[in-house]
Design a protein around this motif. Structure first.
Motif, PDB file in Angstrom:
ATOM      1  N   LYS A 151       0.856  -1.195   0.000  1.00 44.00           N
ATOM      2  CA  LYS A 151       0.000   0.000   0.000  1.00 44.00           C
ATOM      3  C   LYS A 151       0.886   1.237   0.000  1.00 44.00           C
ATOM      4  CE  LYS A 151      -3.515   2.277   2.884  1.00 44.00           C
ATOM      5  NZ  LYS A 151      -4.274   2.154   4.145  1.00 44.00           N
ATOM      6  N   ALA A 152       0.602   2.165  -0.908  1.00 41.89           N
ATOM      7  CA  ALA A 152       1.316   3.437  -0.981  1.00 41.89           C
ATOM      8  C   ALA A 152       0.306   4.555  -0.756  1.00 41.89           C
ATOM      9  CB  ALA A 152       1.983   3.604  -2.335  1.00 41.89           C
ATOM     10  N   THR A 153       0.524   5.369   0.274  1.00 40.29           N
ATOM     11  CA  THR A 153      -0.377   6.473   0.597  1.00 40.29           C
ATOM     12  C   THR A 153       0.350   7.794   0.371  1.00 40.29           C
ATOM     13  OG1 THR A 153      -1.489   5.112   2.257  1.00 40.29           O
ATOM     14  CG2 THR A 153      -1.845   7.492   2.384  1.00 40.29           C
ATOM     15  N   ASN A 154      -0.270   8.679  -0.414  1.00 38.97           N
ATOM     16  CA  ASN A 154       0.325   9.978  -0.713  1.00 38.97           C
ATOM     17  C   ASN A 154       0.327  10.839   0.553  1.00 38.97           C
ATOM     18  OD1 ASN A 154       1.039  12.528  -1.603  1.00 38.97           O
ATOM     19  ND2 ASN A 154      -0.394  12.579  -3.301  1.00 38.97           N
ATOM     20  N   THR A 155       1.520  11.162   1.036  1.00 38.83           N
ATOM     21  CA  THR A 155       1.661  12.015   2.220  1.00 38.83           C
ATOM     22  C   THR A 155       2.056  13.438   1.843  1.00 38.83           C
ATOM     23  OG1 THR A 155       3.966  11.348   2.477  1.00 38.83           O
ATOM     24  CG2 THR A 155       2.310  10.088   3.716  1.00 38.83           C
ATOM     25  N   GLY A 156       2.182  13.702   0.533  1.00 38.60           N
ATOM     26  CA  GLY A 156       2.570  15.029   0.075  1.00 38.60           C
ATOM     27  C   GLY A 156       1.394  15.987   0.016  1.00 38.60           C
ATOM     28  N   THR A 157       1.664  17.188  -0.488  1.00 39.58           N
ATOM     29  CA  THR A 157       0.622  18.214  -0.604  1.00 39.58           C
ATOM     30  C   THR A 157       0.083  18.321  -2.025  1.00 39.58           C
ATOM     31  OG1 THR A 157       2.306  19.902  -1.008  1.00 39.58           O
ATOM     32  CG2 THR A 157       1.582  19.582   1.280  1.00 39.58           C
ATOM     33  N   LEU A 211      -2.821   9.702  -7.272  1.00 37.11           N
ATOM     34  CA  LEU A 211      -3.131   9.745  -5.850  1.00 37.11           C
ATOM     35  C   LEU A 211      -3.225  11.190  -5.374  1.00 37.11           C
ATOM     36  CD1 LEU A 211      -0.710   7.035  -4.425  1.00 37.11           C
ATOM     37  CD2 LEU A 211      -3.081   6.793  -5.119  1.00 37.11           C
ATOM     38  N   GLU A 212      -4.408  11.583  -4.959  1.00 37.14           N
ATOM     39  CA  GLU A 212      -4.577  12.880  -4.310  1.00 37.14           C
ATOM     40  C   GLU A 212      -3.951  12.763  -2.918  1.00 37.14           C
ATOM     41  OE1 GLU A 212      -5.856  15.637  -5.640  1.00 37.14           O
ATOM     42  OE2 GLU A 212      -6.343  14.628  -7.529  1.00 37.14           O
ATOM     43  N   PRO A 213      -3.597  13.867  -2.282  1.00 35.26           N
ATOM     44  CA  PRO A 213      -3.052  13.779  -0.926  1.00 35.26           C
ATOM     45  C   PRO A 213      -3.977  12.961  -0.018  1.00 35.26           C
ATOM     46  CG  PRO A 213      -2.740  15.985  -1.769  1.00 35.26           C
ATOM     47  CD  PRO A 213      -3.607  15.253  -2.781  1.00 35.26           C
ATOM     48  N   GLY A 214      -3.401  11.983   0.682  1.00 35.48           N
ATOM     49  CA  GLY A 214      -4.173  11.124   1.579  1.00 35.48           C
ATOM     50  C   GLY A 214      -4.719   9.863   0.930  1.00 35.48           C
ATOM     51  N   GLN A 215      -4.755   9.790  -0.387  1.00 34.55           N
ATOM     52  CA  GLN A 215      -5.265   8.602  -1.074  1.00 34.55           C
ATOM     53  C   GLN A 215      -4.174   7.546  -1.214  1.00 34.55           C
ATOM     54  OE1 GLN A 215      -6.924  10.035  -4.821  1.00 34.55           O
ATOM     55  NE2 GLN A 215      -8.976   9.723  -4.003  1.00 34.55           N
ATOM     56  N   SER A 216      -4.623   6.284  -1.447  1.00 33.53           N
ATOM     57  CA  SER A 216      -3.688   5.168  -1.537  1.00 33.53           C
ATOM     58  C   SER A 216      -3.824   4.410  -2.853  1.00 33.53           C
ATOM     59  CB  SER A 216      -3.932   4.184  -0.387  1.00 33.53           C
ATOM     60  OG  SER A 216      -3.727   4.819   0.851  1.00 33.53           O
ATOM     61  N   ALA A 217      -2.740   3.766  -3.247  1.00 31.72           N
ATOM     62  CA  ALA A 217      -2.709   2.828  -4.369  1.00 31.72           C
ATOM     63  C   ALA A 217      -2.213   1.503  -3.813  1.00 31.72           C
ATOM     64  CB  ALA A 217      -1.778   3.325  -5.468  1.00 31.72           C
ATOM     65  N   TYR A 218      -2.524   0.415  -4.528  1.00 29.86           N
ATOM     66  CA  TYR A 218      -2.217  -0.913  -4.026  1.00 29.86           C
ATOM     67  C   TYR A 218      -1.572  -1.760  -5.118  1.00 29.86           C
ATOM     68  CZ  TYR A 218      -5.628   0.706  -0.645  1.00 29.86           C
ATOM     69  OH  TYR A 218      -6.295   1.455   0.286  1.00 29.86           O
ATOM     70  N   ALA A 278       7.357 -15.602  -8.100  1.00 31.62           N
ATOM     71  CA  ALA A 278       6.959 -14.321  -7.495  1.00 31.62           C
ATOM     72  C   ALA A 278       6.757 -13.246  -8.566  1.00 31.62           C
ATOM     73  CB  ALA A 278       8.013 -13.875  -6.490  1.00 31.62           C
ATOM     74  N   THR A 279       5.670 -12.489  -8.428  1.00 30.01           N
ATOM     75  CA  THR A 279       5.344 -11.376  -9.331  1.00 30.01           C
ATOM     76  C   THR A 279       4.675 -10.268  -8.532  1.00 30.01           C
ATOM     77  OG1 THR A 279       3.167 -12.293  -9.871  1.00 30.01           O
ATOM     78  CG2 THR A 279       4.971 -12.850 -11.373  1.00 30.01           C
ATOM     79  N   VAL A 280       4.545  -9.102  -9.167  1.00 30.01           N
ATOM     80  CA  VAL A 280       3.837  -7.977  -8.561  1.00 30.01           C
ATOM     81  C   VAL A 280       2.901  -7.374  -9.601  1.00 30.01           C
ATOM     82  CG1 VAL A 280       5.687  -6.315  -9.100  1.00 30.01           C
ATOM     83  CG2 VAL A 280       4.073  -5.816  -7.253  1.00 30.01           C
ATOM     84  N   THR A 281       1.731  -6.915  -9.144  1.00 31.17           N
ATOM     85  CA  THR A 281       0.775  -6.290 -10.054  1.00 31.17           C
ATOM     86  C   THR A 281       1.165  -4.836 -10.306  1.00 31.17           C
ATOM     87  OG1 THR A 281      -0.711  -5.412  -8.341  1.00 31.17           O
ATOM     88  CG2 THR A 281      -1.114  -7.680  -9.108  1.00 31.17           C
ATOM     89  N   TYR A 282       0.558  -4.267 -11.314  1.00 34.69           N
ATOM     90  CA  TYR A 282       0.638  -2.826 -11.527  1.00 34.69           C
ATOM     91  C   TYR A 282      -0.144  -2.160 -10.397  1.00 34.69           C
ATOM     92  CZ  TYR A 282       2.642  -3.207 -16.190  1.00 34.69           C
ATOM     93  OH  TYR A 282       3.493  -3.433 -17.232  1.00 34.69           O
ATOM     94  N   TRP A 283       0.120  -0.874 -10.174  1.00 30.67           N
ATOM     95  CA  TRP A 283      -0.620  -0.134  -9.156  1.00 30.67           C
ATOM     96  C   TRP A 283      -2.099  -0.121  -9.508  1.00 30.67           C
ATOM     97  CZ3 TRP A 283       1.558   0.553  -4.735  1.00 30.67           C
ATOM     98  CH2 TRP A 283       2.920   0.817  -4.625  1.00 30.67           C
ATOM     99  N   ASN A 296      -7.609   0.243  -5.871  1.00 29.31           N
ATOM    100  CA  ASN A 296      -8.261  -0.393  -4.728  1.00 29.31           C
ATOM    101  C   ASN A 296      -7.609  -1.754  -4.455  1.00 29.31           C
ATOM    102  OD1 ASN A 296      -9.991  -2.647  -5.955  1.00 29.31           O
ATOM    103  ND2 ASN A 296     -10.598  -0.875  -7.160  1.00 29.31           N
ATOM    104  N   ALA A 297      -7.686  -2.188  -3.215  1.00 27.23           N
ATOM    105  CA  ALA A 297      -7.007  -3.404  -2.785  1.00 27.23           C
ATOM    106  C   ALA A 297      -7.571  -4.647  -3.459  1.00 27.23           C
ATOM    107  CB  ALA A 297      -7.075  -3.532  -1.276  1.00 27.23           C
ATOM    108  N   ALA A 298      -8.875  -4.682  -3.683  1.00 27.11           N
ATOM    109  CA  ALA A 298      -9.491  -5.867  -4.284  1.00 27.11           C
ATOM    110  C   ALA A 298      -8.913  -6.143  -5.668  1.00 27.11           C
ATOM    111  CB  ALA A 298     -11.006  -5.696  -4.351  1.00 27.11           C
ATOM    112  N   ASP A 299      -8.748  -5.106  -6.492  1.00 32.33           N
ATOM    113  CA  ASP A 299      -8.197  -5.315  -7.837  1.00 32.33           C
ATOM    114  C   ASP A 299      -6.735  -5.735  -7.783  1.00 32.33           C
ATOM    115  OD1 ASP A 299     -10.597  -4.663  -9.010  1.00 32.33           O
ATOM    116  OD2 ASP A 299     -10.006  -2.616  -9.550  1.00 32.33           O
ATOM    117  N   ALA A 300      -6.024  -5.317  -6.756  1.00 32.59           N
ATOM    118  CA  ALA A 300      -4.606  -5.675  -6.627  1.00 32.59           C
ATOM    119  C   ALA A 300      -4.422  -7.144  -6.264  1.00 32.59           C
ATOM    120  CB  ALA A 300      -3.927  -4.780  -5.591  1.00 32.59           C
TER     121      ALA A 300
END
Length: 182
Positions: free
Chosen positions: A69-75, A110-117, A167-172, A175-179
């Motif tokens: 999970k990556a959450t935008n902490t910037g402005t 990602l707007e400030p405070g939003q997350s990607a998965y 082992a693999t990783v999805t694209y960003w 929402n968590a369900a799609d990840a």
């Protein structure tokens, strides 16, 4: 006959003037729209380890999966391009491959405070070799898909997780369900 010809010529000329004026107005509006879009795009930055908070958690389903999970902490809003570059363990020689079937239709913003998965498959019976690792190195991707310059090292849950060649990783994803479903 001459009157009809003059009338038709004047009508055609008037129509051409009106068409030219409308085209000019449309061109100006398009220019203003493009200018506004360029100004808006310049206020969006690339997501990096400096402007996001990263966490990795184990999920109960599907088995052998983690959720990053990556959450935008910037402005400012930030672009989460492509997929994260992940290094399973401090001695990993190559990043985990990206699951191409999870490519989103657009870049995740990602707007400030939003997350990607991003979902991480750690191992499968079809995989070969493997080892338990205690850390996960994370780099964000830049606009061209290359890794950004700063790595964030995360501790893996339960004191370590088993990774093998599957082992693999999805694209960003937004929402968590799609990840976690692919």
């Amino acid at each position: 006959m001459r009157i009809a010809t003059r009338f038709a010529s004047r009508t055609a000329a008037s129509s051409m003037v009106v068409a030219a004026a409308l085209a000019f107005v449309g061109f100006q509006a398009a220019g203003q729209t493009a200018s506004a879009a360029a100004k808006e795009a310049s206020s969006v930055v690339t997501c990096t380890t400096a402007n996001t908070k990263l966490t990795v958690t184990e999920v109960s389903r599907p088995i052998n999966h983690l959720l990053l999970k990556a959450t935008n902490t910037g402005t400012k809003p930030c672009y989460a391009y492509s997929a994260p570059h992940l290094r399973a363990g401090a001695d990993a020689q190559a990043p985990l491959p990206w699951a191409q079937e999870t490519t989103p239709q657009a870049v995740v913003v990602l707007e400030p405070g939003q997350s990607a998965y991003a979902g991480i498959t750690t191992s499968s019976p079809e995989g070969e070799g493997g080892a338990t690792t205690k850390t996960l190195g994370v780099f964000f991707a830049d606009k061209k898909g290359g890794a950004t310059s700063t790595e964030k090292t995360l501790k893996l849950p339960n004191g370590g997780v088993f990774f093998n060649s599957a082992a693999t990783v999805t694209y960003w994803q937004d929402n968590a369900a799609d990840a976690l479903v692919w």
